[in-house]
Design an enzyme around this catalytic site. Structure first.
Site, mmCIF file in Angstrom:
data_model
loop_
_atom_site.group_PDB
_atom_site.id
_atom_site.type_symbol
_atom_site.label_atom_id
_atom_site.label_comp_id
_atom_site.label_asym_id
_atom_site.label_seq_id
_atom_site.Cartn_x
_atom_site.Cartn_y
_atom_site.Cartn_z
ATOM 1 N N TYR A 33 22.986 8.164 -19.625
ATOM 2 C CA TYR A 33 22.515 9.012 -18.523
ATOM 3 C C TYR A 33 21.471 10.007 -19.020
ATOM 4 O O TYR A 33 20.432 10.200 -18.397
ATOM 5 C CB TYR A 33 23.703 9.754 -17.900
ATOM 6 C CG TYR A 33 23.339 10.483 -16.625
ATOM 7 C CD1 TYR A 33 23.441 9.841 -15.395
ATOM 8 C CD2 TYR A 33 22.897 11.798 -16.659
ATOM 9 C CE1 TYR A 33 23.102 10.492 -14.233
ATOM 10 C CE2 TYR A 33 22.546 12.455 -15.502
ATOM 11 C CZ TYR A 33 22.656 11.808 -14.281
ATOM 12 O OH TYR A 33 22.321 12.460 -13.134
ATOM 13 N N PHE A 73 -4.230 5.586 -0.164
ATOM 14 C CA PHE A 73 -3.313 4.460 -0.138
ATOM 15 C C PHE A 73 -2.232 4.831 0.882
ATOM 16 O O PHE A 73 -1.986 6.009 1.108
ATOM 17 C CB PHE A 73 -2.721 4.171 -1.535
ATOM 18 C CG PHE A 73 -1.831 2.963 -1.491
ATOM 19 C CD1 PHE A 73 -2.373 1.704 -1.259
ATOM 20 C CD2 PHE A 73 -0.454 3.068 -1.609
ATOM 21 C CE1 PHE A 73 -1.559 0.583 -1.153
ATOM 22 C CE2 PHE A 73 0.362 1.948 -1.504
ATOM 23 C CZ PHE A 73 -0.189 0.709 -1.279
ATOM 24 N N THR A 74 -1.624 3.824 1.495
ATOM 25 C CA THR A 74 -0.704 4.078 2.619
ATOM 26 C C THR A 74 0.368 5.121 2.278
ATOM 27 O O THR A 74 0.543 6.101 3.017
ATOM 28 C CB THR A 74 -0.006 2.763 3.034
ATOM 29 O OG1 THR A 74 0.554 2.157 1.864
ATOM 30 C CG2 THR A 74 -0.976 1.796 3.685
ATOM 31 N N ASP A 94 -4.601 8.244 -9.717
ATOM 32 C CA ASP A 94 -3.612 7.202 -9.429
ATOM 33 C C ASP A 94 -3.969 5.988 -10.285
ATOM 34 O O ASP A 94 -4.943 5.289 -10.024
ATOM 35 C CB ASP A 94 -3.641 6.854 -7.935
ATOM 36 C CG ASP A 94 -2.621 5.778 -7.571
ATOM 37 O OD1 ASP A 94 -2.104 5.106 -8.479
ATOM 38 O OD2 ASP A 94 -2.359 5.596 -6.363
ATOM 39 N N LYS A 102 3.047 -2.197 -11.036
ATOM 40 C CA LYS A 102 1.709 -2.768 -11.198
ATOM 41 C C LYS A 102 1.246 -2.565 -12.640
ATOM 42 O O LYS A 102 1.150 -3.506 -13.402
ATOM 43 C CB LYS A 102 0.738 -2.103 -10.219
ATOM 44 C CG LYS A 102 1.030 -2.495 -8.771
ATOM 45 C CD LYS A 102 0.162 -1.742 -7.805
ATOM 46 C CE LYS A 102 0.411 -2.198 -6.390
ATOM 47 N NZ LYS A 102 -0.532 -3.189 -5.911
ATOM 48 N N ARG A 125 -4.321 -5.843 5.578
ATOM 49 C CA ARG A 125 -4.780 -4.524 5.143
ATOM 50 C C ARG A 125 -5.879 -4.098 6.107
ATOM 51 O O ARG A 125 -7.053 -4.195 5.817
ATOM 52 C CB ARG A 125 -5.304 -4.564 3.696
ATOM 53 C CG ARG A 125 -4.262 -4.896 2.659
ATOM 54 C CD ARG A 125 -3.412 -3.737 2.139
ATOM 55 N NE ARG A 125 -2.372 -3.245 3.003
ATOM 56 C CZ ARG A 125 -1.333 -2.540 2.566
ATOM 57 N NH1 ARG A 125 -1.184 -2.277 1.286
ATOM 58 N NH2 ARG A 125 -0.436 -2.075 3.393
ATOM 59 N N PHE A 150 3.648 -1.118 9.283
ATOM 60 C CA PHE A 150 3.340 -2.474 8.807
ATOM 61 C C PHE A 150 4.467 -3.082 7.989
ATOM 62 O O PHE A 150 4.596 -4.289 7.893
ATOM 63 C CB PHE A 150 2.045 -2.474 7.977
ATOM 64 C CG PHE A 150 2.116 -1.586 6.763
ATOM 65 C CD1 PHE A 150 1.805 -0.237 6.859
ATOM 66 C CD2 PHE A 150 2.512 -2.093 5.538
ATOM 67 C CE1 PHE A 150 1.888 0.588 5.741
ATOM 68 C CE2 PHE A 150 2.593 -1.286 4.416
ATOM 69 C CZ PHE A 150 2.284 0.063 4.528
HETATM 70 N N1 F0G Z 1 -0.873 3.702 -5.400
HETATM 71 C C1 F0G Z 1 -1.493 2.513 -5.313
HETATM 72 C C2 F0G Z 1 -2.948 2.409 -5.570
HETATM 73 C C3 F0G Z 1 -0.740 1.371 -4.992
HETATM 74 O O1 F0G Z 1 -1.354 0.200 -4.916
HETATM 75 C C4 F0G Z 1 0.644 1.495 -4.763
HETATM 76 C C5 F0G Z 1 1.444 0.357 -4.372
HETATM 77 C C6 F0G Z 1 1.229 2.769 -4.865
HETATM 78 C C7 F0G Z 1 0.444 3.844 -5.197
HETATM 79 C C8 F0G Z 1 2.697 2.973 -4.638
HETATM 80 O O2 F0G Z 1 3.427 2.434 -5.685
HETATM 81 O O3 F0G Z 1 4.792 0.609 -4.632
HETATM 82 O O4 F0G Z 1 5.428 1.585 -6.847
HETATM 83 O O5 F0G Z 1 5.698 2.895 -4.767
HETATM 84 N N2 F0G Z 1 0.966 -0.696 -3.904
HETATM 85 C C9 F0G Z 1 1.738 -1.876 -3.510
HETATM 86 C C10 F0G Z 1 0.797 -2.955 -3.015
HETATM 87 C C11 F0G Z 1 2.828 -1.587 -2.556
HETATM 88 O O6 F0G Z 1 1.329 -3.990 -2.603
HETATM 89 O O7 F0G Z 1 -0.419 -2.806 -3.049
HETATM 90 P P1 F0G Z 1 4.912 1.851 -5.460
#
Ligand code: F0G
Length: 482
Positions: A80, A132-133, A223, A266, A389, A455
């Site tokens: 932990y 980003f979303t 990022d 990623k 997208r 989405f």
């Molecule tokens: N920033 C970027 C540029 C991303 O592409 C993603 C995730 C995130 C932040 C968030 O990271 O998923 O680990 O919480 N992109 C995924 C995609 C979901 O399919 O493009 P996460």
């Protein structure tokens, strides 16, 4: 991955790895695919993977892992507090980015949550090349606003500019003057700009943005989720870096930032996430939030096995043979599609091949989600799962009206070292067939529309019976072939 020449003069991408563990795939017949798409509410996120042939939804958590990553997972120190695994990952991150502190989090959006909590106050604005979303959702939840200052060319589908993800430096200066620096919570650079087609940011642009932010005393956040592809493009498209080690390029980025965060789903081809900073003040504020929202400071919601895999995956990201695989396959697919007249985003970026749904489905208005419809049609025609997208991925305006996306894209993600060249050729063939039959694709409408990040889990229906007509045409043209 290397581009090698054949005697004919033709250049082909050659894999610099071999498959040692494989997963059997299933390609259901067209009528079953139609049924599954209906069940999934025409939302590719809601398909079951067992019904998907090639999963090009995302590269998130789906890059192939290496033998060395799996080996490292065996030495995970599952405790932990104070686990050795944490210190191994911290050491790799410090070596690669040259930053002092590492805060673990369970994935990229969790990092965004923590950063937004300490930096965003109601009424402030975050300036960024592009949102980003999940980033935007976290900033707006904290009462902040997002403003995009990407160069104009970044939003053009077709271009020859090598770094379409760049920040517009004049807009940056202008917005700082207009808003006042005290009203800007931070400036954010997103590597490999996701929503505009995986387009990179140049080191020159990163340096200039950093210089301005430092001079103004504004925090600069990077990022790095899509950094691997961006590093490849800095090395191959920016002359100064042709002979510079990937790790040196990464360290330079570290020197220019106040905060770096990443999704290890990623970057690092694993799972998890993390925040890096050398700023004592920000570190101590963020440190209080990690145990509250993520988990104790030395695991932050991640499994220690994934942390070990991330540490090795990050070191492997410093190897051009590894990070070139996605951009080279993206180019191979995009080139084949372009040759057949299919509109794709250029220059070819990272992350995946991006089809321009606005031109592909020019007969469908943005209110009827052309990119969502195209992603659904592609699954029916091929069993390939891509991701919308475009407007569907936007959130409605506060008055309930649609916020029309600047780009309507279908992303065919190419996770690293997962697909073969013949699978890529299959995708190109089926997309080209769909392009010839594009008039058969119709629009979509919501039947269940969540307010936040709709989405992901929203359900839709086809406007009219176009999916049935499309499936019949496919069966006529391909007969028994899947
Ligand atoms: N920033 C970027 C540029 C991303 O592409 C993603 C995730 C995130 C932040 C968030 O990271 O998923 O680990 O919480 N992109 C995924 C995609 C979901 O399919 O493009 P996460």
């Amino acid at each position: 991955m290397s581009n090698v020449k054949f005697r004919s003069g033709e250049t082909i991408p050659l894999e610099m790895h071999k498959a040692r563990i494989v997963q059997k795939l299933n390609l259901p017949p067209a009528d079953v695919r139609l049924e599954k798409m209906r069940e999934a509410g025409f939302n590719t996120f809601l398909l079951k993977n067992r019904d998907v042939f090639l999963d090009m939804l995302t590269d998130s958590g789906t890059n192939a892992m290496s033998d060395k990553q799996f080996a490292a997972m065996m030495q995970a120190d599952e405790s932990y507090a104070g686990s050795e695994t944490y210190f191994r990952l911290e050491a790799v991150l410090q070596e690669v980015f040259g930053m002092k502190y590492f805060l673990p989090a369970h994935q990229g959006r969790a990092c965004e949550h923590i950063i937004s909590r300490i930096l965003v106050t109601p009424g402030t604005t975050a300036l960024m090349n592009y949102h980003f979303t999940t980033t935007k959702a976290h900033i707006t939840l904290m009462g902040g606003a997002v403003e995009e200052i990407i160069i104009d060319e970044g939003l053009k589908v077709k271009s020859e500019l090598p770094f379409k993800g760049n920040m517009d430096i004049d807009k940056l200066k202008g917005e700082i003057k207009r808003l006042g620096k005290e009203n800007i919570c931070f400036v954010r650079i997103e590597a490999g700009t996701n929503l505009v087609g995986g387009q990179p940011v140049s080191m020159e642009n990163i340096r200039e943005t950093s210089r301005i932010c430092r001079a103004e005393g504004i925090k600069l956040v990077f990022d790095a989720s899509l950094l691997a592809d961006n590093l490849y493009f800095i090395k191959t498209r920016e002359k100064e870096f042709a002979n510079v080690d990937i790790v040196e390029i990464t360290r330079e980025i570290g020197r220019l930032m106040d905060v770096i965060y990443f999704s290890a789903r990623k970057l690092g081809s694993s799972r998890g996430g993390g925040i890096l900073t050398s700023d004592d003040g920000m570190f101590s504020r963020m440190r209080e939030l990690v145990p509250l929202y993520e988990g104790f400071m030395t695991y932050g919601g991640m499994s220690t096995r994934d942390m070990e895999a991330t540490a090795v995956g990050l070191m492997e990201t410093m190897d051009m043979d590894v990070i070139s695989q996605t951009p080279i396959f993206v180019a191979a697919l995009a080139r084949e599609l372009q040759a057949k007249g299919v509109p794709v985003v250029t220059p070819y970026g990272g992350l995946g091949c991006h089809i321009d749904a606005r031109e592909f489905c020019e007969h469908i208005t943005q209110e009827e989600y052309p990119a969502g419809a195209l992603a659904a049609a592609l699954y029916i025609a091929s069993g390939v799962r891509g991701m919308e997208r475009g407007t569907l991925s936007e959130q409605r305006n506060p008055d309930g009206s649609e916020r029309l996306a600047e780009m309507e894209l279908v992303r065919l993600a190419i996770p690293r070292r997962v697909f073969t060249l013949s699978q890529i050729q299959f995708v190109a063939d089926r997309v080209a067939w769909l392009y010839e039959n594009r008039k058969l694709i119709g629009g979509l409408k919501f039947t269940d529309e969540p307010k936040l990040l709709r989405f992901f889990i929203g359900k839709l229906d086809s406007i009219g019976g176009w999916p049935e007509t499309l499936m019949k045409k496919f069966t006529e043209d391909f007969g028994d072939s899947l």
